[in-house]
Design a protein around this motif. Sequence first.
Motif, PDB file in Angstrom:
ATOM      1  N   LYS A 252       0.837  -1.203   0.000  1.00  0.00           N
ATOM      2  CA  LYS A 252       0.000   0.000   0.000  1.00  0.00           C
ATOM      3  C   LYS A 252       0.871   1.252   0.000  1.00  0.00           C
ATOM      4  O   LYS A 252       0.548   2.243  -0.674  1.00  0.00           O
ATOM      5  N   ARG A 253       1.987   1.197   0.734  1.00  0.00           N
ATOM      6  CA  ARG A 253       2.904   2.344   0.762  1.00  0.00           C
ATOM      7  C   ARG A 253       3.474   2.607  -0.630  1.00  0.00           C
ATOM      8  O   ARG A 253       3.631   3.766  -1.051  1.00  0.00           O
ATOM      9  N   ILE A 254       3.791   1.525  -1.371  1.00  0.00           N
ATOM     10  CA  ILE A 254       4.313   1.682  -2.729  1.00  0.00           C
ATOM     11  C   ILE A 254       3.271   2.363  -3.610  1.00  0.00           C
ATOM     12  O   ILE A 254       3.571   3.299  -4.360  1.00  0.00           O
ATOM     13  N   ASN A 255       2.031   1.901  -3.536  1.00  0.00           N
ATOM     14  CA  ASN A 255       0.964   2.510  -4.349  1.00  0.00           C
ATOM     15  C   ASN A 255       0.724   3.964  -3.970  1.00  0.00           C
ATOM     16  O   ASN A 255       0.516   4.823  -4.836  1.00  0.00           O
ATOM     17  N   ASP A 256       0.743   4.237  -2.649  1.00  0.00           N
ATOM     18  CA  ASP A 256       0.452   5.596  -2.179  1.00  0.00           C
ATOM     19  C   ASP A 256       1.556   6.581  -2.537  1.00  0.00           C
ATOM     20  O   ASP A 256       1.276   7.748  -2.835  1.00  0.00           O
ATOM     21  N   THR A 257       2.803   6.129  -2.515  1.00  0.00           N
ATOM     22  CA  THR A 257       3.927   7.049  -2.740  1.00  0.00           C
ATOM     23  C   THR A 257       4.387   7.101  -4.191  1.00  0.00           C
ATOM     24  O   THR A 257       4.780   8.155  -4.687  1.00  0.00           O
TER      25      THR A 257
ATOM     26  N   GLY B  17       3.190   0.196  -8.646  1.00  0.00           N
ATOM     27  CA  GLY B  17       2.798  -1.022  -7.935  1.00  0.00           C
ATOM     28  C   GLY B  17       2.593  -2.190  -8.884  1.00  0.00           C
ATOM     29  O   GLY B  17       2.974  -3.332  -8.584  1.00  0.00           O
ATOM     30  N   ASP B  18       2.012  -1.903 -10.055  1.00  0.00           N
ATOM     31  CA  ASP B  18       1.832  -2.957 -11.059  1.00  0.00           C
ATOM     32  C   ASP B  18       3.178  -3.519 -11.521  1.00  0.00           C
ATOM     33  O   ASP B  18       3.322  -4.733 -11.729  1.00  0.00           O
ATOM     34  N   GLU B  19       4.170  -2.653 -11.697  1.00  0.00           N
ATOM     35  CA  GLU B  19       5.495  -3.111 -12.121  1.00  0.00           C
ATOM     36  C   GLU B  19       6.133  -4.012 -11.056  1.00  0.00           C
ATOM     37  O   GLU B  19       6.817  -4.979 -11.378  1.00  0.00           O
ATOM     38  N   VAL B  20       5.893  -3.696  -9.794  1.00  0.00           N
ATOM     39  CA  VAL B  20       6.410  -4.524  -8.707  1.00  0.00           C
ATOM     40  C   VAL B  20       5.791  -5.922  -8.771  1.00  0.00           C
ATOM     41  O   VAL B  20       6.478  -6.938  -8.662  1.00  0.00           O
ATOM     42  N   LEU B  21       4.469  -5.979  -8.978  1.00  0.00           N
ATOM     43  CA  LEU B  21       3.788  -7.272  -9.047  1.00  0.00           C
ATOM     44  C   LEU B  21       4.283  -8.090 -10.238  1.00  0.00           C
ATOM     45  O   LEU B  21       4.496  -9.301 -10.131  1.00  0.00           O
ATOM     46  N   LYS B  22       4.482  -7.436 -11.377  1.00  0.00           N
ATOM     47  CA  LYS B  22       4.968  -8.144 -12.561  1.00  0.00           C
ATOM     48  C   LYS B  22       6.376  -8.683 -12.340  1.00  0.00           C
ATOM     49  O   LYS B  22       6.704  -9.786 -12.784  1.00  0.00           O
ATOM     50  N   ARG B  23       7.203  -7.900 -11.635  1.00  0.00           N
ATOM     51  CA  ARG B  23       8.575  -8.354 -11.385  1.00  0.00           C
ATOM     52  C   ARG B  23       8.597  -9.543 -10.423  1.00  0.00           C
ATOM     53  O   ARG B  23       9.388 -10.485 -10.586  1.00  0.00           O
ATOM     54  N   ILE B  24       7.740  -9.513  -9.405  1.00  0.00           N
ATOM     55  CA  ILE B  24       7.661 -10.643  -8.470  1.00  0.00           C
ATOM     56  C   ILE B  24       7.277 -11.917  -9.219  1.00  0.00           C
ATOM     57  O   ILE B  24       7.883 -12.979  -9.023  1.00  0.00           O
ATOM     58  N   ALA B  25       6.269 -11.825 -10.101  1.00  0.00           N
ATOM     59  CA  ALA B  25       5.849 -12.998 -10.878  1.00  0.00           C
ATOM     60  C   ALA B  25       6.973 -13.489 -11.774  1.00  0.00           C
ATOM     61  O   ALA B  25       7.199 -14.706 -11.902  1.00  0.00           O
TER      62      ALA B  25
ATOM     63  N   GLY C 135       7.752   4.151 -13.968  1.00  0.00           N
ATOM     64  CA  GLY C 135       7.638   5.486 -14.543  1.00  0.00           C
ATOM     65  C   GLY C 135       8.175   6.576 -13.654  1.00  0.00           C
ATOM     66  O   GLY C 135       8.412   7.700 -14.116  1.00  0.00           O
ATOM     67  N   VAL C 136       8.393   6.285 -12.368  1.00  0.00           N
ATOM     68  CA  VAL C 136       8.920   7.295 -11.443  1.00  0.00           C
ATOM     69  C   VAL C 136      10.348   6.954 -11.024  1.00  0.00           C
ATOM     70  O   VAL C 136      10.852   7.473 -10.035  1.00  0.00           O
ATOM     71  N   GLY C 137      10.987   6.055 -11.782  1.00  0.00           N
ATOM     72  CA  GLY C 137      12.364   5.688 -11.473  1.00  0.00           C
ATOM     73  C   GLY C 137      12.452   4.258 -10.952  1.00  0.00           C
ATOM     74  O   GLY C 137      11.490   3.501 -10.960  1.00  0.00           O
ATOM     75  N   GLN C 138      13.636   3.881 -10.491  1.00  0.00           N
ATOM     76  CA  GLN C 138      13.864   2.534  -9.998  1.00  0.00           C
ATOM     77  C   GLN C 138      13.331   2.365  -8.574  1.00  0.00           C
ATOM     78  O   GLN C 138      13.457   3.267  -7.750  1.00  0.00           O
ATOM     79  N   LEU C 139      12.734   1.213  -8.332  1.00  0.00           N
ATOM     80  CA  LEU C 139      12.205   0.896  -7.011  1.00  0.00           C
ATOM     81  C   LEU C 139      12.823  -0.402  -6.505  1.00  0.00           C
ATOM     82  O   LEU C 139      13.242  -1.247  -7.285  1.00  0.00           O
ATOM     83  N   ARG C 140      12.847  -0.560  -5.203  1.00  0.00           N
ATOM     84  CA  ARG C 140      13.224  -1.817  -4.563  1.00  0.00           C
ATOM     85  C   ARG C 140      12.012  -2.342  -3.802  1.00  0.00           C
ATOM     86  O   ARG C 140      11.213  -1.565  -3.278  1.00  0.00           O
ATOM     87  N   ALA C 141      11.870  -3.644  -3.763  1.00  0.00           N
ATOM     88  CA  ALA C 141      10.742  -4.244  -3.051  1.00  0.00           C
ATOM     89  C   ALA C 141      11.204  -5.506  -2.345  1.00  0.00           C
ATOM     90  O   ALA C 141      12.230  -6.089  -2.709  1.00  0.00           O
ATOM     91  N   THR C 142      10.473  -5.912  -1.342  1.00  0.00           N
ATOM     92  CA  THR C 142      10.752  -7.178  -0.660  1.00  0.00           C
ATOM     93  C   THR C 142       9.450  -7.962  -0.523  1.00  0.00           C
ATOM     94  O   THR C 142       8.355  -7.403  -0.674  1.00  0.00           O
ATOM     95  N   ILE C 143       9.585  -9.233  -0.226  1.00  0.00           N
ATOM     96  CA  ILE C 143       8.421 -10.089  -0.059  1.00  0.00           C
ATOM     97  C   ILE C 143       8.565 -10.917   1.208  1.00  0.00           C
ATOM     98  O   ILE C 143       9.674 -11.164   1.684  1.00  0.00           O
ATOM     99  N   SER C 144       7.439 -11.344   1.757  1.00  0.00           N
ATOM    100  CA  SER C 144       7.399 -12.285   2.876  1.00  0.00           C
ATOM    101  C   SER C 144       6.768 -13.568   2.371  1.00  0.00           C
ATOM    102  O   SER C 144       5.845 -13.538   1.550  1.00  0.00           O
ATOM    103  N   LEU C 145       7.273 -14.704   2.859  1.00  0.00           N
ATOM    104  CA  LEU C 145       6.833 -15.986   2.328  1.00  0.00           C
ATOM    105  C   LEU C 145       6.529 -16.987   3.434  1.00  0.00           C
ATOM    106  O   LEU C 145       7.245 -17.032   4.450  1.00  0.00           O
ATOM    107  N   GLY C 146       5.473 -17.785   3.239  1.00  0.00           N
ATOM    108  CA  GLY C 146       5.118 -18.857   4.156  1.00  0.00           C
ATOM    109  C   GLY C 146       5.047 -20.172   3.408  1.00  0.00           C
ATOM    110  O   GLY C 146       4.488 -20.242   2.313  1.00  0.00           O
ATOM    111  N   VAL C 147       5.601 -21.222   3.992  1.00  0.00           N
ATOM    112  CA  VAL C 147       5.699 -22.530   3.339  1.00  0.00           C
ATOM    113  C   VAL C 147       4.895 -23.565   4.115  1.00  0.00           C
ATOM    114  O   VAL C 147       4.939 -23.603   5.357  1.00  0.00           O
TER     115      VAL C 147
END
Length: 447
Positions: A308-313, A319-327, A379-391
């Motif tokens: 949500k912070r990524i989308n808001d800022t 945010g869509d680019e982040v989701l595509k990169r995760i996939a 479109g606003v430059g390079q972003l970094r993202a992280t993920i949390s995972l449960g197995v």
Amino acid sequence: MSADHVERAELESEYEALLSFMYLSPVGIVRSDKDGVVDMMNPLAAQLLMPLVKDGSIENIFDSLASVAPELRNLVSSFQAERGPVCENHRVFVTQAKDGPIVLGCSIIKVATNLLMTVLSDISRQVAAERRARQTEAWLAGIYTSVNDFAFFTLDSGGRIESWNSSVERLTGFTEAEVLGRSLSRFYAPDAAVSHRSPEHIALTRDEGWHVEEFWCETKTGRRYWGQLLVAVLREVEGDISGYSVVLRDVTERKLTSDNLKRLLTTDHLTGATNRAHFFELAEAEIGRAQRQGRPLSIIMLDADHFKRINDTAGHQAGDEVLKRIAAEAKAVLRISDVVARLGGEEFVLMLPSTTTHEAMEVAERLRRAVELASIETGVGQLRATISLGVASLEDAASTLQELLAAADKALYDAKTAGRNCVRTLGGAPISAVNPATNERSLYRHR
């Protein structure tokens, strides 16, 4: 009696009739405003919606269905007519039960400017019957229209090829000496040669009397084709199966012309991952196979941290680019037999057949590191993202898809509680250190 009293009595009578109709109706009925705020529903509607709400409160029909059918709100908002059917029998895949998917048929009718009536019914059995009918019709159509694309042969009781004729050589290029005594894997393309596929095909045929499956095949000369394989019980001796009949068909042309439609029906349009409805179908079938064959199977639930912070800022496009990169990173660490699906929003699930808990933890950790190190262009430059995972795995005492997903979701919650950007399994255990010198991705993809 005054005119006001008469009018009031008539209104009360109509209201009582409406209540009686709703409560006795064999389908779920929900009355709401155009924004989905509910003011009346019958018990069956509450029963159908209850698995989708966490706090037991159904105040907004669109919010209640958002996790499985987020498109409904848009369908209503884009409906411009003053009244009329917004959608009819729109299929909503709610969840999975042990005996098959739970699918709701949803019809929304706009009866006034700010009044909607939503009708819900359980059509799970109908959907299953339609799937079986389509499969049978496809085979019958193929038999009548494409006989030259078929190879006919038989197997012995152990699943080994015991007969040969010219149709086999015409389709596959293999001679009699090259196929007799071999398993069905003789016809698989190298990248489709999963070790458990041939014996599993025979096991399903023994259970059901017949079984059909499609996969990439390869001829003797190396030509790839999309093969459709039907195996049926041929004969029985004193109750024991002693052989099988097989029809192998080249359906490459049909596959190529239907791939675009299939992609629309089974793929998330944004990320290219498998969509929620198709994942449930695949996962239910895969769990059944794993249990019959006594093989492990693991699930990884993950979502983007602070999305949500990524989308808001940075905006929704970022945010869509982040989701595509995760996939994309998920697909890069997985094998061809694995599945990556988007469940909704920023939440993804990975299904890993023939994979233990420890192996799945290593895959999850490699994916976590890959996303953490990725530089995502937006479109606003390079972003970094992280993920949390449960197995979670079938070996963790889970016996149904619902239990497996619940266990993985609990592990994901533990990962977020632990500070995010980490991997946890059921019970909150972190992954042990992995040797950085090992080419883990290659080992996993080819093991």
